[in-house]
Design a protein around this motif. Structure first.
Motif, PDB file in Angstrom:
ATOM      1  N   THR A  83       8.217  -0.309  14.334  1.00 47.47           N
ATOM      2  CA  THR A  83       7.979  -0.933  13.032  1.00 47.47           C
ATOM      3  C   THR A  83       7.946  -2.457  13.124  1.00 47.47           C
ATOM      4  O   THR A  83       8.631  -3.054  13.954  1.00 47.47           O
ATOM      5  CB  THR A  83       9.043  -0.516  11.994  1.00 47.47           C
ATOM      6  OG1 THR A  83      10.319  -0.950  12.459  1.00 47.47           O
ATOM      7  CG2 THR A  83       9.066   0.974  11.796  1.00 47.47           C
TER       8      THR A  83
ATOM      9  N   SER B  60      -3.067  -9.535   8.318  1.00 50.36           N
ATOM     10  CA  SER B  60      -3.631  -8.564   9.273  1.00 50.36           C
ATOM     11  C   SER B  60      -3.495  -9.062  10.710  1.00 50.36           C
ATOM     12  O   SER B  60      -3.166  -8.288  11.613  1.00 50.36           O
ATOM     13  CB  SER B  60      -5.101  -8.295   8.951  1.00 50.36           C
ATOM     14  OG  SER B  60      -5.215  -7.684   7.691  1.00 50.36           O
TER      15      SER B  60
ATOM     16  N   GLU C 155      -1.287  -7.435  13.772  1.00 46.04           N
ATOM     17  CA  GLU C 155      -1.939  -7.125  15.045  1.00 46.04           C
ATOM     18  C   GLU C 155      -1.238  -7.814  16.223  1.00 46.04           C
ATOM     19  O   GLU C 155      -0.989  -7.197  17.263  1.00 46.04           O
ATOM     20  CB  GLU C 155      -3.400  -7.576  14.965  1.00 46.04           C
ATOM     21  CG  GLU C 155      -4.199  -7.405  16.237  1.00 46.04           C
ATOM     22  CD  GLU C 155      -5.575  -8.067  16.114  1.00 46.04           C
ATOM     23  OE1 GLU C 155      -5.996  -8.714  17.099  1.00 46.04           O
ATOM     24  OE2 GLU C 155      -6.215  -7.944  15.046  1.00 46.04           O
TER      25      GLU C 155
ATOM     26  N   ARG D 154       3.202  -6.973  16.466  1.00 44.80           N
ATOM     27  CA  ARG D 154       3.646  -5.601  16.224  1.00 44.80           C
ATOM     28  C   ARG D 154       5.054  -5.373  16.780  1.00 44.80           C
ATOM     29  O   ARG D 154       5.374  -5.791  17.883  1.00 44.80           O
ATOM     30  CB  ARG D 154       2.654  -4.632  16.874  1.00 44.80           C
ATOM     31  CG  ARG D 154       2.780  -3.219  16.358  1.00 44.80           C
ATOM     32  CD  ARG D 154       1.623  -2.327  16.764  1.00 44.80           C
ATOM     33  NE  ARG D 154       0.279  -2.867  16.545  1.00 44.80           N
ATOM     34  CZ  ARG D 154      -0.328  -2.946  15.360  1.00 44.80           C
ATOM     35  NH1 ARG D 154       0.312  -2.586  14.276  1.00 44.80           N
ATOM     36  NH2 ARG D 154      -1.555  -3.411  15.273  1.00 44.80           N
TER      37      ARG D 154
ATOM     38  N   ASP E 292       4.387   0.449   9.685  1.00 53.51           N
ATOM     39  CA  ASP E 292       4.331   1.298  10.877  1.00 53.51           C
ATOM     40  C   ASP E 292       3.263   0.768  11.832  1.00 53.51           C
ATOM     41  O   ASP E 292       2.617  -0.255  11.570  1.00 53.51           O
ATOM     42  CB  ASP E 292       4.106   2.765  10.514  1.00 53.51           C
ATOM     43  CG  ASP E 292       2.724   3.068   9.935  1.00 53.51           C
ATOM     44  OD1 ASP E 292       1.810   2.208  10.008  1.00 53.51           O
ATOM     45  OD2 ASP E 292       2.549   4.182   9.401  1.00 53.51           O
ATOM     46  N   LYS E 293       3.051   1.481  12.940  1.00 53.66           N
ATOM     47  CA  LYS E 293       2.106   1.019  13.962  1.00 53.66           C
ATOM     48  C   LYS E 293       0.658   1.019  13.481  1.00 53.66           C
ATOM     49  O   LYS E 293      -0.212   0.415  14.097  1.00 53.66           O
ATOM     50  CB  LYS E 293       2.242   1.852  15.238  1.00 53.66           C
ATOM     51  CG  LYS E 293       1.918   3.304  15.056  1.00 53.66           C
ATOM     52  CD  LYS E 293       2.132   4.082  16.327  1.00 53.66           C
ATOM     53  CE  LYS E 293       1.798   5.548  16.106  1.00 53.66           C
ATOM     54  NZ  LYS E 293       1.967   6.333  17.305  1.00 53.66           N
ATOM     55  N   ASN E 294       0.391   1.698  12.353  1.00 52.45           N
ATOM     56  CA  ASN E 294      -0.948   1.715  11.763  1.00 52.45           C
ATOM     57  C   ASN E 294      -1.068   0.737  10.589  1.00 52.45           C
ATOM     58  O   ASN E 294      -2.005   0.833   9.797  1.00 52.45           O
ATOM     59  CB  ASN E 294      -1.307   3.132  11.309  1.00 52.45           C
ATOM     60  CG  ASN E 294      -1.334   4.103  12.468  1.00 52.45           C
ATOM     61  OD1 ASN E 294      -1.925   3.818  13.500  1.00 52.45           O
ATOM     62  ND2 ASN E 294      -0.667   5.232  12.315  1.00 52.45           N
ATOM     63  N   ASP E 295      -0.098  -0.169  10.474  1.00 52.35           N
ATOM     64  CA  ASP E 295      -0.069  -1.195   9.432  1.00 52.35           C
ATOM     65  C   ASP E 295       0.035  -0.615   8.021  1.00 52.35           C
ATOM     66  O   ASP E 295      -0.432  -1.211   7.053  1.00 52.35           O
ATOM     67  CB  ASP E 295      -1.285  -2.130   9.522  1.00 52.35           C
ATOM     68  CG  ASP E 295      -1.380  -2.807  10.887  1.00 52.35           C
ATOM     69  OD1 ASP E 295      -0.349  -2.899  11.575  1.00 52.35           O
ATOM     70  OD2 ASP E 295      -2.471  -3.259  11.248  1.00 52.35           O
ATOM     71  N   LYS E 296       0.667   0.537   7.902  1.00 50.84           N
ATOM     72  CA  LYS E 296       0.945   1.141   6.593  1.00 50.84           C
ATOM     73  C   LYS E 296       2.390   0.811   6.228  1.00 50.84           C
ATOM     74  O   LYS E 296       3.279   0.791   7.086  1.00 50.84           O
ATOM     75  CB  LYS E 296       0.782   2.665   6.645  1.00 50.84           C
ATOM     76  CG  LYS E 296      -0.590   3.127   7.086  1.00 50.84           C
ATOM     77  CD  LYS E 296      -1.634   2.906   6.023  1.00 50.84           C
ATOM     78  CE  LYS E 296      -2.967   3.465   6.421  1.00 50.84           C
ATOM     79  NZ  LYS E 296      -4.027   2.481   6.448  1.00 50.84           N
TER      80      LYS E 296
END
Length: 192
Positions: A3, A123, A127, A130, A175-179
């Motif tokens: 996270t 964003s 990226e 992380r 999370d790792k998917n940027d959610k």
């Protein structure tokens, strides 16, 4: 889970009588309240720190930055929404901007424009950093536009609620998917 934790700090109380938005300083009350930001975040380790270039955002995190010996990265895209000619209908225009993200007053900036430039920065942070813990010093409209990006149910009334919080600290876990997987209000100083 890998996270990314971002602590968004909305600036403390500024001197609204100041004419230049970029150099508008905190009031003495705001400077005193910046110590509450320090107290609420002093046990944390930050991997990266970024801020709006505006004086009030930098002053709000100044005690924390000094104590933690953080390097502050300034990004011009994080400045406050460009205010145009508001006149006497400020509240009407404010609501109209939230009802139509493309609307802007004469010489002003739309919420879409504000959201796009802030999300470009966010964003890139997600990226490049992380799994890290980030300090992110910002403005009420900018933070609200980013919250709206992730949840279009975040609207005018939510923004009005945040407007009185100076300073305000919101922790968001991505999370790792940027959610967004978690949100927590860390500090609320309500200046209603």
């Amino acid at each position: 889970m890998n996270t990314t934790n971002i602590y968004f700090v909305r600036h403390a109380l500024p001197d609204y009588s100041w004419l230049d938005d970029a150099t508008m300083p905190l009031t003495q009350v705001g400077r005193d309240d910046s110590l509450a930001v320090l107290d609420s975040l002093k046990t944390l380790f930050f991997d990266f720190c970024i801020s709006s270039p505006y004086k009030r955002t930098l002053q709000t995190i100044e005690p924390l930055v000094y104590e933690k010996k953080l390097k502050v990265h300034i990004d011009e895209r994080l400045k406050e929404r460009v205010r145009g000619n508001i006149g006497e209908n400020g509240d009407v225009l404010l609501k109209k901007r939230w009802e139509n993200f493309d609307f802007h007053e004469e010489n002003g900036e739309s919420m879409n424009s504000l959201q796009q430039r802030n999300m470009e920065v966010l964003s890139k942070i997600l990226e490049q950093h992380r799994g890290e813990t980030i300090l992110f010093s910002t403005h009420g409209a900018a933070l609200s536009s980013m919250l709206n990006y992730f949840d279009n149910g975040f609207g005018y009334l939510d923004f009005i609620r945040l407007q009185c919080f100076t300073p305000y600290v919101l922790k968001i876990c991505f999370d790792k998917n940027d959610k967004i997987i978690d949100k927590e209000e860390i500090l609320i100083i309500d200046k209603k």
